[in-house]
Design an enzyme around this catalytic site. Structure first.
Site, PDB file in Angstrom:
ATOM      1  N   ASP A   1     101.319 138.167  31.488  1.00 14.45           N
ATOM      2  CA  ASP A   1     102.492 138.634  30.753  1.00 14.45           C
ATOM      3  C   ASP A   1     102.437 140.129  30.457  1.00 14.45           C
ATOM      4  OD1 ASP A   1     100.406 138.344  28.904  1.00 14.45           O
ATOM      5  OD2 ASP A   1     101.559 137.172  27.465  1.00 14.45           O
TER       6      ASP A   1
ATOM      7  N   ASP B   1      97.586 145.191  27.997  1.00 14.80           N
ATOM      8  CA  ASP B   1      97.483 145.983  26.779  1.00 14.80           C
ATOM      9  C   ASP B   1      96.208 146.824  26.900  1.00 14.80           C
ATOM     10  OD1 ASP B   1      97.191 146.901  24.132  1.00 14.80           O
ATOM     11  OD2 ASP B   1      98.033 145.110  23.257  1.00 14.80           O
TER      12      ASP B   1
ATOM     13  N   GLY C   1      93.566 145.773  28.419  1.00 16.32           N
ATOM     14  CA  GLY C   1      92.942 145.435  29.695  1.00 16.32           C
ATOM     15  C   GLY C   1      91.739 144.513  29.574  1.00 16.32           C
TER      16      GLY C   1
ATOM     17  N   LEU D   1      92.549 140.965  31.342  1.00 12.91           N
ATOM     18  CA  LEU D   1      92.591 141.004  32.802  1.00 12.91           C
ATOM     19  C   LEU D   1      91.235 141.372  33.404  1.00 12.91           C
ATOM     20  CD1 LEU D   1      96.181 142.371  33.368  1.00 12.91           C
ATOM     21  CD2 LEU D   1      95.258 140.190  34.197  1.00 12.91           C
TER      22      LEU D   1
ATOM     23  N   ARG E   1     107.754 132.524  21.763  1.00 12.50           N
ATOM     24  CA  ARG E   1     107.557 132.543  23.219  1.00 12.50           C
ATOM     25  C   ARG E   1     108.832 132.120  23.943  1.00 12.50           C
ATOM     26  NH1 ARG E   1     102.018 133.115  24.326  1.00 12.50           N
ATOM     27  NH2 ARG E   1     100.586 132.057  22.917  1.00 12.50           N
TER      28      ARG E   1
HETATM   29  P1  IMP Z   1      94.514 143.022  26.410  1.00 15.17           P
HETATM   30  O1  IMP Z   1      93.409 142.095  26.742  1.00 15.17           O
HETATM   31  O2  IMP Z   1      94.218 143.931  25.264  1.00 15.17           O
HETATM   32  O3  IMP Z   1      95.059 143.760  27.616  1.00 15.17           O
HETATM   33  O4  IMP Z   1      95.685 142.142  25.837  1.00 15.17           O
HETATM   34  C1  IMP Z   1      96.393 141.323  26.676  1.00 15.17           C
HETATM   35  C2  IMP Z   1      96.576 139.955  26.084  1.00 15.17           C
HETATM   36  O5  IMP Z   1      96.883 140.016  24.696  1.00 15.17           O
HETATM   37  C3  IMP Z   1      97.717 139.341  26.808  1.00 15.17           C
HETATM   38  O6  IMP Z   1      97.236 138.251  27.535  1.00 15.17           O
HETATM   39  C4  IMP Z   1      98.651 138.902  25.714  1.00 15.17           C
HETATM   40  O7  IMP Z   1      98.579 137.500  25.614  1.00 15.17           O
HETATM   41  C5  IMP Z   1      98.152 139.492  24.447  1.00 15.17           C
HETATM   42  N1  IMP Z   1      99.024 140.580  23.994  1.00 15.17           N
HETATM   43  C6  IMP Z   1      98.762 141.904  24.036  1.00 15.17           C
HETATM   44  N2  IMP Z   1      99.764 142.622  23.516  1.00 15.17           N
HETATM   45  C7  IMP Z   1     100.705 141.720  23.145  1.00 15.17           C
HETATM   46  C8  IMP Z   1     102.000 141.853  22.533  1.00 15.17           C
HETATM   47  O8  IMP Z   1     102.494 142.936  22.221  1.00 15.17           O
HETATM   48  N3  IMP Z   1     102.666 140.687  22.301  1.00 15.17           N
HETATM   49  C9  IMP Z   1     102.156 139.469  22.618  1.00 15.17           C
HETATM   50  N4  IMP Z   1     100.965 139.304  23.201  1.00 15.17           N
HETATM   51  C10 IMP Z   1     100.243 140.424  23.457  1.00 15.17           C
HETATM   52 MG    MG Z   2      97.518 136.296  27.045  1.00 16.10          MG
END
Ligand code: IMP
Ligand code: MG
Length: 207
Positions: free
Chosen positions: A119, A122, A124, A127, A193
């Site tokens: 989705d 953010d 990272g 991923l 969602r």
């Molecule tokens: P990261 O691991 O920091 O890149 O965050 C990514 C994960 O956090 C994604 O799989 C999202 O499920 C969740 N996430 C990050 N930012 C948001 C947001 O603004 N709204 C909802 N979910 C988010």
């Molecule tokens: Mg997620």
């Protein structure tokens, strides 16, 4: 969706990306992916639960319309431990990503090229962790990432900037501002969602 109803919801600040724009962009992404993979016999698509379920459901059918090779779908669950709504001040906090029931456990993904669908990108962390899992534990050969949203971080610490840069992100739906967004699969403390559009939240409503 009725924007009057949305504006009465005190948790929502405004609509960032309307439903129609998401629909158009998904057709464009699908056309691009179908063209890039046109010489392949099949596609192996891995979705990251929970947030990607709405996006991938629509993308899957758009890929078929775009004439993409026949696709198989796999899902894995990945989640960040920690707070339910992050603010810019949380940027430096370490988070742990847990991987749940994993895609292709029976070795079906070994040696495959995978299109990984998420989705939002953010910091990272999610991923990166998922890519490591797919490569090291499932023997995936090559990964290309498709995200609906790419959050443009205002002042990421160098290690976060490096983590993001290292990801093989090939397809991006939209850029998103560095704030909490929800809808179209993305949650706000587990809710919203099912909104058909992407909204910016009033973070104060979640404290
Ligand atoms: P990261 O691991 O920091 O890149 O965050 C990514 C994960 O956090 C994604 O799989 C999202 O499920 C969740 N996430 C990050 N930012 C948001 C947001 O603004 N709204 C909802 N979910 C988010
Ligand atoms: Mg997620």
């Amino acid at each position: 969706m009725d924007s009057q109803a949305l504006s009465r919801d005190s948790r929502i600040e405004r609509v960032l990306i309307p439903e129609r724009r998401i629909r158009e962009r998904i057709e464009e992404l699908a056309a691009e992916i179908a063209a890039d993979y046109r010489d392949r016999e099949s596609l192996h698509i891995v979705g990251v639960l929970t947030g990607a379920f709405v996006f991938l459901a629509d993308l899957a059918r758009a890929l078929r319309r775009a004439g993409a090779p026949p696709a198989r779908y796999y899902f894995l669950q990945a989640g960040l431990y920690g707070n339910s709504v992050k603010t810019a001040a949380d940027e430096a906090l370490p988070s742990t990503v847990r991987i749940g029931p994993a895609a292709g456990e029976s070795g079906e993904l070994a040696g495959r090229d995978v299109l990984l669908v998420e989705d939002i990108l953010d910091r990272g962390l999610t991923l990166s962790r998922v890519c490591r899992h797919l490569t090291e534990e499932q023997g995936v050969r090559e990964i290309r990432i498709c995200v609906l949203l790419d959050k443009i971080l205002t002042a990421p610490p160098p290690e976060i900037a490096a983590l993001r840069r290292a990801l093989p992100v090939k397809y991006v739906g939209f850029s998103a501002p560095d704030r909490w967004v929800a809808g179209y699969g993305l949650d706000a403390a587990g809710l919203l969602r099912d909104l058909p559009c992407i909204v910016a939240l009033r973070e104060s409503a979640f404290r």
